[in-house]
Design a protein around this motif. Structure first.
Motif, PDB file in Angstrom:
ATOM      1  N   VAL A  82     -21.713  17.789  10.809  1.00 26.46           N
ATOM      2  CA  VAL A  82     -20.023  17.195  11.122  1.00 26.46           C
ATOM      3  C   VAL A  82     -20.164  15.646  10.875  1.00 26.46           C
ATOM      4  N   LEU A  83     -19.432  15.084  10.215  1.00 25.78           N
ATOM      5  CA  LEU A  83     -19.225  13.997   9.950  1.00 25.78           C
ATOM      6  C   LEU A  83     -18.111  13.186  10.709  1.00 25.78           C
ATOM      7  N   HIS A  84     -18.330  12.351  11.749  1.00 31.23           N
ATOM      8  CA  HIS A  84     -17.347  11.956  12.483  1.00 31.23           C
ATOM      9  C   HIS A  84     -17.093  10.348  12.052  1.00 31.23           C
ATOM     10  N   MET A  85     -16.087  10.118  11.363  1.00 33.00           N
ATOM     11  CA  MET A  85     -15.864   8.988  10.810  1.00 33.00           C
ATOM     12  C   MET A  85     -14.594   8.193  11.550  1.00 33.00           C
ATOM     13  N   ALA A  86     -15.102   6.738  11.796  1.00 35.02           N
ATOM     14  CA  ALA A  86     -14.450   5.989  12.548  1.00 35.02           C
ATOM     15  C   ALA A  86     -12.856   5.526  12.076  1.00 35.02           C
ATOM     16  N   GLY A  87     -12.229   5.474  12.753  1.00 39.53           N
ATOM     17  CA  GLY A  87     -10.628   5.231  12.390  1.00 39.53           C
ATOM     18  C   GLY A  87     -10.555   4.024  11.176  1.00 39.53           C
ATOM     19  N   GLN A  88     -10.195   4.608  10.174  1.00 41.16           N
ATOM     20  CA  GLN A  88      -9.871   3.838   8.954  1.00 41.16           C
ATOM     21  C   GLN A  88      -8.504   3.335   8.699  1.00 41.16           C
ATOM     22  N   LEU A  89      -8.216   1.845   8.981  1.00 39.17           N
ATOM     23  CA  LEU A  89      -7.320   1.282   8.634  1.00 39.17           C
ATOM     24  C   LEU A  89      -7.079   0.824   6.855  1.00 39.17           C
ATOM     25  N   GLY A  90      -5.911   0.459   6.624  1.00 47.62           N
ATOM     26  CA  GLY A  90      -5.682   0.052   5.277  1.00 47.62           C
ATOM     27  C   GLY A  90      -5.992  -1.108   4.925  1.00 47.62           C
ATOM     28  N   LEU A  91      -7.397  -1.521   5.115  1.00 49.43           N
ATOM     29  CA  LEU A  91      -7.728  -2.752   5.056  1.00 49.43           C
ATOM     30  C   LEU A  91      -8.327  -3.147   3.411  1.00 49.43           C
ATOM     31  N   ASP A  92      -8.188  -3.965   2.909  1.00 46.09           N
ATOM     32  CA  ASP A  92      -8.790  -4.378   1.608  1.00 46.09           C
ATOM     33  C   ASP A  92     -10.251  -4.906   1.935  1.00 46.09           C
ATOM     34  N   PRO A  93     -11.164  -4.343   1.314  1.00 48.47           N
ATOM     35  CA  PRO A  93     -12.551  -4.400   1.817  1.00 48.47           C
ATOM     36  C   PRO A  93     -13.143  -6.064   1.874  1.00 48.47           C
ATOM     37  N   PRO A  94     -12.772  -6.420   0.632  1.00 50.04           N
ATOM     38  CA  PRO A  94     -13.363  -7.954   0.414  1.00 50.04           C
ATOM     39  C   PRO A  94     -12.783  -9.037   1.169  1.00 50.04           C
ATOM     40  N   THR A  95     -11.453  -8.664   1.526  1.00 52.14           N
ATOM     41  CA  THR A  95     -10.809  -9.841   2.279  1.00 52.14           C
ATOM     42  C   THR A  95     -10.351  -9.346   3.688  1.00 52.14           C
ATOM     43  N   MET A  96     -10.725  -7.964   3.953  1.00 52.12           N
ATOM     44  CA  MET A  96     -10.742  -7.503   5.367  1.00 52.12           C
ATOM     45  C   MET A  96      -9.058  -7.938   5.700  1.00 52.12           C
ATOM     46  N   ASN A  97      -8.147  -7.785   4.863  1.00 53.27           N
ATOM     47  CA  ASN A  97      -6.736  -8.130   5.166  1.00 53.27           C
ATOM     48  C   ASN A  97      -6.015  -6.780   5.024  1.00 53.27           C
ATOM     49  N   LEU A  98      -4.887  -6.365   5.699  1.00 49.51           N
ATOM     50  CA  LEU A  98      -4.344  -5.297   5.615  1.00 49.51           C
ATOM     51  C   LEU A  98      -3.371  -5.485   4.484  1.00 49.51           C
ATOM     52  N   ARG A  99      -3.160  -4.130   3.597  1.00 51.95           N
ATOM     53  CA  ARG A  99      -2.075  -3.911   2.628  1.00 51.95           C
ATOM     54  C   ARG A  99      -0.848  -4.367   3.233  1.00 51.95           C
ATOM     55  N   ASN A 100       0.059  -5.273   2.589  1.00 50.09           N
ATOM     56  CA  ASN A 100       1.285  -5.806   3.254  1.00 50.09           C
ATOM     57  C   ASN A 100       2.442  -4.985   2.615  1.00 50.09           C
ATOM     58  N   GLU A 101       2.369  -3.734   2.106  1.00 55.60           N
ATOM     59  CA  GLU A 101       3.245  -3.215   1.354  1.00 55.60           C
ATOM     60  C   GLU A 101       4.155  -2.146   2.375  1.00 55.60           C
ATOM     61  N   GLY A 102       3.507  -2.011   3.453  1.00 56.04           N
ATOM     62  CA  GLY A 102       4.092  -0.975   4.041  1.00 56.04           C
ATOM     63  C   GLY A 102       3.119   0.118   4.559  1.00 56.04           C
ATOM     64  N   ALA A 103       3.646   1.144   5.257  1.00 55.63           N
ATOM     65  CA  ALA A 103       2.772   2.017   5.704  1.00 55.63           C
ATOM     66  C   ALA A 103       1.936   3.181   4.496  1.00 55.63           C
ATOM     67  N   ILE A 104       2.942   3.250   3.425  1.00 58.68           N
ATOM     68  CA  ILE A 104       2.335   3.967   2.502  1.00 58.68           C
ATOM     69  C   ILE A 104       1.205   3.511   1.551  1.00 58.68           C
ATOM     70  N   ALA A 105       1.357   2.260   1.449  1.00 58.02           N
ATOM     71  CA  ALA A 105       0.245   1.463   0.808  1.00 58.02           C
ATOM     72  C   ALA A 105      -1.030   1.339   1.829  1.00 58.02           C
ATOM     73  N   GLU A 106      -0.674   1.367   3.045  1.00 58.74           N
ATOM     74  CA  GLU A 106      -1.914   1.073   4.225  1.00 58.74           C
ATOM     75  C   GLU A 106      -2.334   2.530   3.923  1.00 58.74           C
ATOM     76  N   LEU A 107      -1.895   3.793   4.028  1.00 64.98           N
ATOM     77  CA  LEU A 107      -2.427   5.083   4.009  1.00 64.98           C
ATOM     78  C   LEU A 107      -3.340   4.963   2.641  1.00 64.98           C
ATOM     79  N   ASP A 108      -2.638   4.676   1.782  1.00 66.19           N
ATOM     80  CA  ASP A 108      -3.485   4.594   0.428  1.00 66.19           C
ATOM     81  C   ASP A 108      -4.596   4.036   0.364  1.00 66.19           C
ATOM     82  N   GLN A 109      -4.716   2.700   0.852  1.00 64.10           N
ATOM     83  CA  GLN A 109      -5.994   2.061   1.090  1.00 64.10           C
ATOM     84  C   GLN A 109      -7.089   2.640   2.010  1.00 64.10           C
ATOM     85  N   ALA A 110      -6.367   3.205   3.189  1.00 65.35           N
ATOM     86  CA  ALA A 110      -7.222   3.892   4.193  1.00 65.35           C
ATOM     87  C   ALA A 110      -7.963   5.226   3.590  1.00 65.35           C
TER      88      ALA A 110
END
Length: 713
Positions: free
Chosen positions: A438-466
């Motif tokens: 069983v792989l228990h994965m940490a909670g994933q946010l919609g962060l752009d990995p190299p900048t560690m900034n959230l996608r700022n286009e809304g919830a759908i974009a955040e989900l896509d990145q997560a």
């Protein structure tokens, strides 16, 4: 951030500096480790490239930044395990001394860049040093496709030559001194024929960068060199290039005084450096108050994998604040672990619930006093952090739930470097933990990995990145979320618009359909939970649970076994068609049973019989009945349960204390009715107050949602 770049002279350490600039960071210093003897070309080092070190001194002048150098006095054989702990006289400690001096002279430095692409051994050691010095590791080349990366380097102006070859198809007499661009077609051919690493990550070759866009003042011209053959092997001879004569060629207009620049200074770092910060000193626990604790402990009788949940009851008393509340629950959790013969290294996963996300930094500061790398030599647990309506439910300001195993068979992925691969975990919590398939994965946010900034286009974009981030982590375990996921728990912030919530599940399904590449698909379940807030003010957080057991065939994960005649007689319930709509379940290989039970307001109305009993008591009995039925019909027992999380809506207007008593009574009655000994002697559940829940993002109106996970051998 202001960055000190680790430079070996190779193409990777130079190109990662260019990536740092691309992402808005500033290179303010260079750091290099070299042999004690200048005449030695290569050391037997697992960490450092030293071939071509004679030329590195010129980098300070080429880039007009200071260069700090230290001679390698430590041995590569002192600590050879994959993970690293401070070891006297190890070559890694030379890096610690070097970077300590850089930080002393340039206190504004906050990050270290390195050219790691695939070596966990090197990455983990750089991260260990950064952790000890309070610096951030930047590894923007990590996990990148090597063919594309090589093409990028050449296209973006990296002028490097081969200075070592050690692989089939590479000839010291033909290929040493050759330009990387010239060698590209040959390297790609070797990959096709022999499976070689085109960037040399398997030790096939090493390079020396003579020019790149960051060399603004001068380029290096190699005038003469010698080829030294280390091994005349007929299949894969090993040879190195020894520079003998080189000079710098100034860039720009030589008649323009404005282009004259002061060369960077070169510092030789001596001595042993400062002592390692005391990261393991004991906290002062004299002010911790334990009298308000209520601990729910569950332990499986077979698998010895169990959950501990700790919260503070009776919040009507004056609160002492998040820091004190969290310290109390962590202290009590630690005490419970010790009573069971365990400690933090046995913890697989931690759910950290807090009452106010604006105090996340305070919660994290408290957390790291308890869970440290030193206490978890086999890897720190994965973690999710969520804001919950704790105070409204009659709790304190902090709530902790931990999943514990009695063995050390877990595999932990903990990448602290910031890269383009997936979000880093800077601190004592990991991206994912694998245990018993069983792989228990940490909670994933919609962060752009190299900048560690959230996608700022809304919830759908955040989900896509997560989801992309989750897929990258899954691939590190050689699986895919599209084919291996059992359950997705999706936390939605209350700040999401209803219109966005309506689209979340549709986006989820389309992503998984697009990503499917395996014949083996587990058809994951979904649980959406509405919460007040998430870290970084994110709108969405995804917590995937995957099955990655190797060399096994999936059974029918939705089998519908018939239950015995006596089962439906419990509390007068009889099997009805609509009962099935309340339950989602997956049974994997006969080892894992995951159940999500949803009780909506409509179901409550169907169960409401005031002349017999109060509504809430009947609902909780119904929950326990259906959970017991699901386990029984799939040949699982309550002793196989690793966790039962009961999410209840604050709209119920009931305190955790009262709800806990009601569920305890329901379990007790079920135990008394059981004749097969399949019910646990003690109730196994964790109560989690939420704003709402459901199996669809468009409908989050369930009043009670049970999340049951069972595991057996």
């Amino acid at each position: 951030m202001k960055v000190v770049a680790l430079v070996s002279g190779g193409k990777d350490s130079c190109y990662v500096m260019m990536k740092c600039i691309q992402y808005g960071h500033e290179i303010v210093a260079l750091a290099n480790l070299l042999p004690v003897d200048d005449s030695v070309d290569e050391l037997d080092s697992y960490m450092y490239q030293t071939v071509g070190h004679q030329i590195i001194v010129s980098y300070a002048e080429c880039m007009n930044v200071p260069l700090f150098r230290r001679r390698i006095r430590g041995s590569s054989s002192r600590h050879q395990k994959l993970s690293y702990q401070m070891t006297p006289d190890d070559e890694v400690e030379d890096l610690f001394v070097l970077l300590s001096e850089v930080k002393r002279q340039i206190p504004s430095i906050t990050a270290v860049s390195s050219g790691a692409i695939a070596s966990d051994y090197q990455r983990l050691r750089v991260e260990s040093i950064c952790s000890r010095l309070g610096l951030v590791s930047l590894a923007f080349l990590w996990k990148q496709d090597q063919t594309l990366l090589l093409q990028e380097m050449i296209a973006n102006g990296i002028k490097a030559i081969l200075v070592k070859v050690a692989a089939i198809g590479l000839d010291p007499s033909k290929h040493l001194g050759r330009d990387l661009a010239f060698m590209e077609p040959h390297l790609l051919k070797l990959k096709e024929i022999y499976g070689s690493n085109v960037c040399g990550e398997g030790g096939e070759y090493e390079t020396l960068t003579l020019d790149c866009p960051l060399f603004t003042n001068a380029r290096i011209v190699l005038d003469e060199f010698e080829v030294k053959l280390h091994s005349p092997d007929s299949i894969a001879p090993v040879g190195v290039l020894h520079p003998t004569v080189f000079h710098l060629e100034k860039k720009g207009d030589p008649d323009s005084n404005s282009l004259e620049k002061e060369p960077g200074l070169v510092f030789e770092v001596q001595g042993d450096g400062p002592s390692t910060p005391d990261s393991t000193r004991q906290r002062d626990s004299g002010t911790v108050e334990h009298t308000r604790n209520r601990v729910h402990l569950s332990k499986t009788g077979k698998e010895n994998t169990f959950s501990i949940c700790c919260w503070l009851e009776d919040s009507s008393q004056s609160s002492t604040g998040l820091r004190e509340d969290l310290e109390t629950v962590l202290t009590e959790t630690e005490s419970q672990l010790l009573k069971q013969g365990f400690n933090w290294q046995n913890v697989l996963y931690i759910h950290l619930y807090i009452s106010d996300m604006s105090e996340f930094a305070v919660a994290n500061e408290t957390y790291v006093k308890f869970i440290t790398h030193e206490k978890c030599p086999f890897g720190v647990p994965s973690r999710s952090t969520i804001e919950l309506p704790l105070v409204q439910a009659g709790l304190g300001k902090a709530y902790v739930e931990v999943l514990v195993a009695n063995d050390q068979s877990k595999r932990v992925l903990h990448v602290q470097s910031i890269s383009s691969w997936a979000p880093s975990c800077i601190g004592p919590y990991s991206q994912a933990t694998l245990h018993k398939g069983v792989l228990h994965m940490a909670g994933q946010l919609g962060l752009d990995p190299p900048t560690m900034n959230l996608r700022n286009e809304g919830a759908i974009a955040e989900l896509d990145q997560a989801l992309k981030n989750s897929e990258a982590i899954a691939e590190a375990f050689r699986c895919s979320i599209s084919s291996s996921a059992i359950l997705f728990v999706v936390f939605c912030s209350a700040r999401t618009e209803q219109s966005e919530r309506d689209q979340l599940h549709e986006k989820f399904v389309s992503f998984l359909d697009l990503a499917k590449s395996s014949r083996r698909v587990l058809d994951p379940m979904f649980l959406y939970i509405l919460v007040p807030d998430l870290p970084k003010r994110a709108l969405v957080e995804v917590k995937p649970v995957l099955y990655v057991e190797e060399d096994s065939e999936t059974e029918d994960e939705t089998r519908q076994d018939q239950f015995g005649e006596g089962d439906y007689g419990c509390w007068g319930y009889k099997p009805e068609e609509w009962y099935q709509d309340c339950v989602q379940k997956r049974v994997i290989d006969g080892k894992i049973c995951v159940t999500v039970l949803s009780i909506s307001a409509e179901v409550m109305k169907k169960l409401h019989e005031p002349e017999e009993e109060q509504e809430l008591e009947r609902v909780t009995r119904f929950c326990v009945y259906l959970l017991n039925k699901t386990l029984s019909e799939n040949s699982f027992s309550w002793q196989d349960t690793t966790s039962l999380r009961i999410h209840f809506s604050t709209s119920l207007g009931v305190s955790v204390k009262r709800l806990s008593n009601i569920f305890e009574t329901a379990f007790k009655e079920l135990n008394e009715m059981s004749h097969g000994g399949r019910v646990a002697k003690e109730p196994i559940f964790n109560l989690v107050p939420v704003l709402g829940a459901g199996n669809s993002s468009a409908s989050l109106h369930n009043v009670i949602t049970c999340e049951l996970f069972s595991l057996r051998s």
